[in-house]
Design a protein around this motif. Structure first.
Motif, PDB file in Angstrom:
ATOM      1  N   TYR A  21      51.513  34.104  29.546  1.00 44.03           N
ATOM      2  CA  TYR A  21      51.036  35.185  30.424  1.00 44.03           C
ATOM      3  C   TYR A  21      49.572  34.988  30.791  1.00 44.03           C
ATOM      4  O   TYR A  21      49.196  35.058  31.971  1.00 44.03           O
ATOM      5  N   HIS A  22      48.729  34.728  29.801  1.00 46.99           N
ATOM      6  CA  HIS A  22      47.298  34.631  30.069  1.00 46.99           C
ATOM      7  C   HIS A  22      46.927  33.312  30.751  1.00 46.99           C
ATOM      8  O   HIS A  22      45.923  33.256  31.477  1.00 46.99           O
ATOM      9  N   ARG A  23      47.708  32.267  30.549  1.00 41.50           N
ATOM     10  CA  ARG A  23      47.459  31.026  31.277  1.00 41.50           C
ATOM     11  C   ARG A  23      47.677  31.223  32.773  1.00 41.50           C
ATOM     12  O   ARG A  23      47.012  30.596  33.589  1.00 41.50           O
ATOM     13  N   TYR A  24      48.604  32.087  33.103  1.00 42.86           N
ATOM     14  CA  TYR A  24      48.838  32.427  34.515  1.00 42.86           C
ATOM     15  C   TYR A  24      47.586  33.068  35.117  1.00 42.86           C
ATOM     16  O   TYR A  24      47.318  32.928  36.307  1.00 42.86           O
ATOM     17  N   LEU A  25      46.797  33.759  34.283  1.00 44.65           N
ATOM     18  CA  LEU A  25      45.596  34.458  34.755  1.00 44.65           C
ATOM     19  C   LEU A  25      44.315  33.653  34.545  1.00 44.65           C
ATOM     20  O   LEU A  25      43.233  34.118  34.894  1.00 44.65           O
ATOM     21  N   LEU A  26      44.431  32.455  33.980  1.00 43.35           N
ATOM     22  CA  LEU A  26      43.250  31.692  33.592  1.00 43.35           C
ATOM     23  C   LEU A  26      42.294  31.449  34.752  1.00 43.35           C
ATOM     24  O   LEU A  26      41.078  31.634  34.617  1.00 43.35           O
ATOM     25  N   SER A  27      42.815  31.018  35.897  1.00 42.76           N
ATOM     26  CA  SER A  27      41.930  30.731  37.032  1.00 42.76           C
ATOM     27  C   SER A  27      41.188  31.992  37.476  1.00 42.76           C
ATOM     28  O   SER A  27      40.016  31.938  37.862  1.00 42.76           O
ATOM     29  N   ASP A  28      41.864  33.142  37.380  1.00 43.65           N
ATOM     30  CA  ASP A  28      41.221  34.407  37.733  1.00 43.65           C
ATOM     31  C   ASP A  28      40.138  34.761  36.724  1.00 43.65           C
ATOM     32  O   ASP A  28      39.058  35.227  37.100  1.00 43.65           O
ATOM     33  N   TYR A  29      40.425  34.543  35.428  1.00 49.49           N
ATOM     34  CA  TYR A  29      39.409  34.792  34.407  1.00 49.49           C
ATOM     35  C   TYR A  29      38.156  33.960  34.666  1.00 49.49           C
ATOM     36  O   TYR A  29      37.031  34.467  34.639  1.00 49.49           O
ATOM     37  N   ILE A  30      38.353  32.674  34.893  1.00 45.23           N
ATOM     38  CA  ILE A  30      37.211  31.777  35.106  1.00 45.23           C
ATOM     39  C   ILE A  30      36.410  32.215  36.325  1.00 45.23           C
ATOM     40  O   ILE A  30      35.176  32.281  36.282  1.00 45.23           O
ATOM     41  N   ARG A  31      37.107  32.545  37.403  1.00 47.30           N
ATOM     42  CA  ARG A  31      36.408  32.965  38.629  1.00 47.30           C
ATOM     43  C   ARG A  31      35.599  34.245  38.400  1.00 47.30           C
ATOM     44  O   ARG A  31      34.431  34.315  38.757  1.00 47.30           O
ATOM     45  N   ARG A  32      36.231  35.241  37.779  1.00 47.65           N
ATOM     46  CA  ARG A  32      35.555  36.525  37.606  1.00 47.65           C
ATOM     47  C   ARG A  32      34.447  36.451  36.568  1.00 47.65           C
ATOM     48  O   ARG A  32      33.364  36.988  36.769  1.00 47.65           O
ATOM     49  N   TRP A  33      34.705  35.783  35.446  1.00 48.10           N
ATOM     50  CA  TRP A  33      33.714  35.743  34.380  1.00 48.10           C
ATOM     51  C   TRP A  33      32.502  34.914  34.763  1.00 48.10           C
ATOM     52  O   TRP A  33      31.375  35.287  34.450  1.00 48.10           O
ATOM     53  N   GLN A  34      32.727  33.801  35.452  1.00 49.61           N
ATOM     54  CA  GLN A  34      31.587  33.006  35.897  1.00 49.61           C
ATOM     55  C   GLN A  34      30.786  33.747  36.962  1.00 49.61           C
ATOM     56  O   GLN A  34      29.565  33.710  36.979  1.00 49.61           O
ATOM     57  N   GLY A  35      31.482  34.456  37.827  1.00 50.42           N
ATOM     58  CA  GLY A  35      30.796  35.216  38.867  1.00 50.42           C
ATOM     59  C   GLY A  35      30.036  36.395  38.321  1.00 50.42           C
ATOM     60  O   GLY A  35      29.054  36.837  38.907  1.00 50.42           O
ATOM     61  N   ALA A  36      30.498  36.924  37.171  1.00 48.88           N
ATOM     62  CA  ALA A  36      29.865  38.110  36.601  1.00 48.88           C
ATOM     63  C   ALA A  36      28.648  37.776  35.758  1.00 48.88           C
ATOM     64  O   ALA A  36      27.848  38.664  35.449  1.00 48.88           O
TER      65      ALA A  36
END
Length: 311
Positions: A21-36
């Motif tokens: 489940y969370h691997r499906y969201l990994l690219s979103d995590y990286i994008r949001r966390w790096q941007g934040a």
């Protein structure tokens, strides 16, 4: 035999489903966390929050003076104490000015003795750290103040600090199971460091049965709350090849590699191969190696932006 949950799934089954489940969201995590990263301020997850600036102190002290002299002072006691705490937190942050630090220390001590919840927690932190404003370290007294703040006020940061003491056995008898319970309380109330510690304890089976699925969920929670190391940890976990890990490593090999990591050897290999078991060494915190790793874990949980007092 691996523990089976009421659902019929094993711990490993649940963990791999959670990973998927969370691997499906990994690219979103990286994008949001790096941007934040650029948007985060020290006030995002730090405690005490909203420490005043030097420009605000004069007006705050004037407000406190009027508050203390007000005929209705008794009706506004908590409001006056809150102002005093904010002023004290500013002076305690003035690390280059020892006089200001001493002034802040006296203000916090007074607040603690009058039952102010933030004051009790902060006073415990000062006593635990020592080497500050001429105060000797006294972890036992620190634990007493945190217990009072938790028992009387259910103070979130005091709950977290008390859990850390129980986890390391400093100032109180080591009790990992109770530490996990307190981490859970603070984590459910939105404390990033507590969520990180709860995740790490569940990941490694310290103080609770090993539950990597729940561990990952709490590490993601800590990451979403702004915890920098939790973000790194989640990304590493989601990129790990756990099929190879579960099928190809013997327990003795894991233990030897972990010991090497503790001794400062072969760090990158252990991080890559055995990331979720890096603190599993037999015995409790009476084992010097375990205590050293637990103290490191505590510092990680505080995160750079969560540090209240730096020695």
């Amino acid at each position: 035999m691996e523990h089976q949950y009421p659902s019929g799934y094993t711990e490993s089954d649940r963990f791999h489903q959670c990973l998927e489940y969370h691997r499906y969201l990994l690219s979103d995590y990286i994008r949001r966390w790096q941007g934040a990263e650029a948007e985060l301020t020290s006030d995002s997850i730090s405690w005490p929050r909203k420490v005043p600036t030097a420009d605000e102190i004069a007006s705050l002290e004037l407000d406190l003076c009027f508050c203390l002299k007000s005929p209705a002072y008794e009706n506004h006691l908590r409001s006056c104490q809150d102002k005093q705490f904010r002023i004290a937190s500013f002076y305690l942050s003035e690390q280059t000015n020892k006089q200001h630090q001493l002034k802040g220390y006296k203000m916090v001590k007074e607040l603690a003795e009058h039952g102010h919840p933030d004051g009790m927690c902060f006073y415990g932190i000062i006593l635990n750290n020592g080497r500050f404003a001429g105060v000797d370290a006294n972890p036992e007294q620190a634990v007493i103040w945190w217990r009072r703040s938790v028992d009387y006020h259910k103070h979130i940061s005091a709950t977290y600090e008390l859990a850390l003491a129980l986890y390391t056995g400093e100032g109180v008898a080591e009790n990992p199971a109770l530490a996990v319970s307190f981490f859970g309380r603070a984590a459910h109330l939105g404390h990033a460091g507590a969520a990180y510690m709860l995740g790490e304890c569940l990941l490694d089976g310290v103080g609770a049965e090993r539950d990597r699925a729940s561990a990952l969920e709490w590490l993601v929670t800590a990451a979403e709350l702004g915890h920098h190391l939790a973000r790194d940890r989640v990304i590493v976990i989601l990129q790990q090849d756990y099929d190879q890990l579960d099928e190809g490593l013997e327990h003795n090999d894991e233990l030897e590699e972990t010991k090497k990591w503790v001794n400062g050897e072969n760090e990158e290999k252990v991080r890559d191969v055995n990331i979720e078991r890096r603190f599993t060494i037999g015995g409790g915190s009476s084992n010097p190696q375990v205590l050293a790793r637990r103290k490191t874990k505590v510092e990680e949980s505080r995160d750079k932006r969560e540090s209240v007092i730096d020695d």
